[in-house]
Scaffold this motif. Structure first.
Motif, PDB file in Angstrom:
ATOM      1  N   VAL A 136      24.582 110.170   1.334  1.00 43.28           N
ATOM      2  CA  VAL A 136      24.681 109.501   2.631  1.00 43.28           C
ATOM      3  C   VAL A 136      25.105 110.490   3.713  1.00 43.28           C
ATOM      4  N   MET A 137      26.101 111.326   3.415  1.00 41.65           N
ATOM      5  CA  MET A 137      26.569 112.297   4.415  1.00 41.65           C
ATOM      6  C   MET A 137      25.506 113.342   4.719  1.00 41.65           C
ATOM      7  N   LEU A 138      24.762 113.769   3.698  1.00 42.00           N
ATOM      8  CA  LEU A 138      23.697 114.745   3.926  1.00 42.00           C
ATOM      9  C   LEU A 138      22.628 114.160   4.843  1.00 42.00           C
ATOM     10  N   PHE A 139      22.250 112.910   4.586  1.00 38.78           N
ATOM     11  CA  PHE A 139      21.284 112.231   5.452  1.00 38.78           C
ATOM     12  C   PHE A 139      21.821 112.132   6.883  1.00 38.78           C
ATOM     13  N   ALA A 140      23.097 111.767   7.014  1.00 38.97           N
ATOM     14  CA  ALA A 140      23.699 111.599   8.341  1.00 38.97           C
ATOM     15  C   ALA A 140      23.710 112.908   9.113  1.00 38.97           C
ATOM     16  N   TYR A 141      24.068 114.014   8.463  1.00 44.69           N
ATOM     17  CA  TYR A 141      24.122 115.299   9.163  1.00 44.69           C
ATOM     18  C   TYR A 141      22.739 115.778   9.576  1.00 44.69           C
ATOM     19  N   ILE A 142      21.743 115.504   8.749  1.00 44.33           N
ATOM     20  CA  ILE A 142      20.372 115.870   9.128  1.00 44.33           C
ATOM     21  C   ILE A 142      19.930 115.081  10.351  1.00 44.33           C
ATOM     22  N   ARG A 143      20.193 113.767  10.364  1.00 48.16           N
ATOM     23  CA  ARG A 143      19.816 112.917  11.503  1.00 48.16           C
ATOM     24  C   ARG A 143      20.582 113.296  12.763  1.00 48.16           C
ATOM     25  N   ILE A 144      21.872 113.602  12.614  1.00 46.03           N
ATOM     26  CA  ILE A 144      22.676 114.021  13.770  1.00 46.03           C
ATOM     27  C   ILE A 144      22.126 115.319  14.344  1.00 46.03           C
ATOM     28  N   SER A 145      21.782 116.260  13.468  1.00 44.10           N
ATOM     29  CA  SER A 145      21.233 117.538  13.913  1.00 44.10           C
ATOM     30  C   SER A 145      19.948 117.351  14.708  1.00 44.10           C
ATOM     31  N   VAL A 146      19.060 116.493  14.199  1.00 44.09           N
ATOM     32  CA  VAL A 146      17.795 116.217  14.891  1.00 44.09           C
ATOM     33  C   VAL A 146      18.056 115.572  16.244  1.00 44.09           C
ATOM     34  N   GLU A 147      18.967 114.607  16.288  1.00 43.16           N
ATOM     35  CA  GLU A 147      19.264 113.893  17.523  1.00 43.16           C
ATOM     36  C   GLU A 147      19.897 114.810  18.560  1.00 43.16           C
ATOM     37  N   MET A 148      20.752 115.721  18.125  1.00 40.60           N
ATOM     38  CA  MET A 148      21.401 116.631  19.068  1.00 40.60           C
ATOM     39  C   MET A 148      20.403 117.641  19.641  1.00 40.60           C
ATOM     40  N   LYS A 149      19.418 118.044  18.849  1.00 39.04           N
ATOM     41  CA  LYS A 149      18.371 118.913  19.375  1.00 39.04           C
ATOM     42  C   LYS A 149      17.553 118.184  20.435  1.00 39.04           C
TER      43      LYS A 149
END
Length: 319
Positions: free
Chosen positions: A183-196
């Motif tokens: 769950v945390m790995l998925f969240a960090y990937i999504r956060i990274s995409v959103e911040m870009k």
């Protein structure tokens, strides 16, 4: 024996550093009003949990059990809470669930900002407190399995053979490690995409001057920079968690899959020491990578130094 002694000394050191470091984190967040945000509330909770885990780590290292334990309630307590590592891993795994909640708080704040704001417009403190309470409740239920691993028998702690123990153990390993990591790995990937995406939106925006001489792009860029700083700090916390926890949890999963594991071997003790290290590393990460925490430290200690200088000036009659 020398290797085990070195590990014991190492765990004592990590425990002491964890107590001091996490105590400092709690003190700074408690004293600096600008740090009393929702995100920092979960960081404060994380520090409290890690402080308790570090304290238990030192106690377990320094309290030596007798060769023979009493055949009474105290003996059963010793086996179930102490020998089973329940007293130690309770706080370590609780720290995992709080890190998961902290990650998801940032996930919803960044990926779904409008829903996040709407959710916290009413009873924000209650909802934060309930999130923390759920960590304790779920962890207590999950860790109840550990209480059944050992039992007292003729003055000794022996393994308790439970029907279906391997299946239960695999489920516990998946819930306490595999699911939170996924769950945390998925969240960090999504956060990274959103911040870009957010950085791309802020870049070419036209200047819209606001009262006070500020403009919209500057404020948006400042907010994005603050979020990026927090994201990088939490990402390092997550990566450190993976490094410290993975060997121990792989062993635990292998054991429950029926593979013969020596729990009194040096490699297992090293994995426990690695897990214990996780409780003392986070304050160092905050100190080096969390700008808001560094500002809080400066605010407290620079103010105290200035007050000390003022008192010195008054006492000498100068100025």
């Amino acid at each position: 024996m020398d290797g085990l002694l070195a590990l014991r000394i190492y765990q004592d050191l990590t425990g002491i550093v964890g107590i001091l470091g996490n105590g400092l984190v709690c003190f700074v967040i408690f004293k600096v009003r600008t740090m009393q945000t929702r995100t920092n509330a979960f960081i404060f909770h994380q520090a409290v949990i890690d402080l308790l885990g570090s304290t238990m780590n030192v106690l377990r290292n320094e309290i030596v059990l007798p060769d023979t334990i009493p055949s009474n309630a105290l003996g059963r307590f010793t086996c179930q809470f102490w020998v089973s590592n329940y007293s130690l891993f309770y706080f370590f795994i609780l720290s995992t669930f709080n890190l998961l909640v902290l990650t998801m708080e940032r996930y919803f704040a960044i990926v779904y900002p409008f829903k996040y704001q709407a959710a916290f417009t009413t009873w924000p403190r209650l909802k934060v407190s309930m999130s923390m309470a759920m960590c304790w409740i779920f962890n207590t239920i999950l860790m109840s399995y550990t209480l059944l691993i050992y039992k007292e028998e003729n003055g000794k702690c022996v393994q308790n053979l439970i029907p279906g123990a391997n299946i239960i153990g695999v489920i516990v390993a998946v819930l306490q490690y595999v699911v939170p990591v996924a769950v945390m790995l998925f969240a960090y990937i999504r956060i990274s995409v959103e911040m870009k995406r957010g950085a791309a939106r802020v870049g070419p925006a036209p200047a819209q001057h606001l009262p006070g001489g500020a403009n919209a792009p500057d404020m948006a860029e400042s907010l994005l920079r603050a979020r990026r700083n927090t994201f990088k700090m939490l990402l390092i916390v997550f990566i450190t968690f993976l490094i410290c926890w993975t060997p121990n949890q792989v062993i635990f999963l292998m054991f429950n899959l029926g593979i013969d594991i020596q729990f009194n071997g040096w490699f297992f003790f090293i994995t426990v020491a690695m897990v214990a290290s996780n409780s003392c590393v986070n304050p160092m990460i905050y100190a080096f990578k969390y700008r808001q925490f560094r500002n809080g430290l400066r605010q407290i200690f620079c103010r105290q130094r200035n007050q000390a200088n003022d008192m010195s000036t008054i006492s000498t009659g100068t100025g």
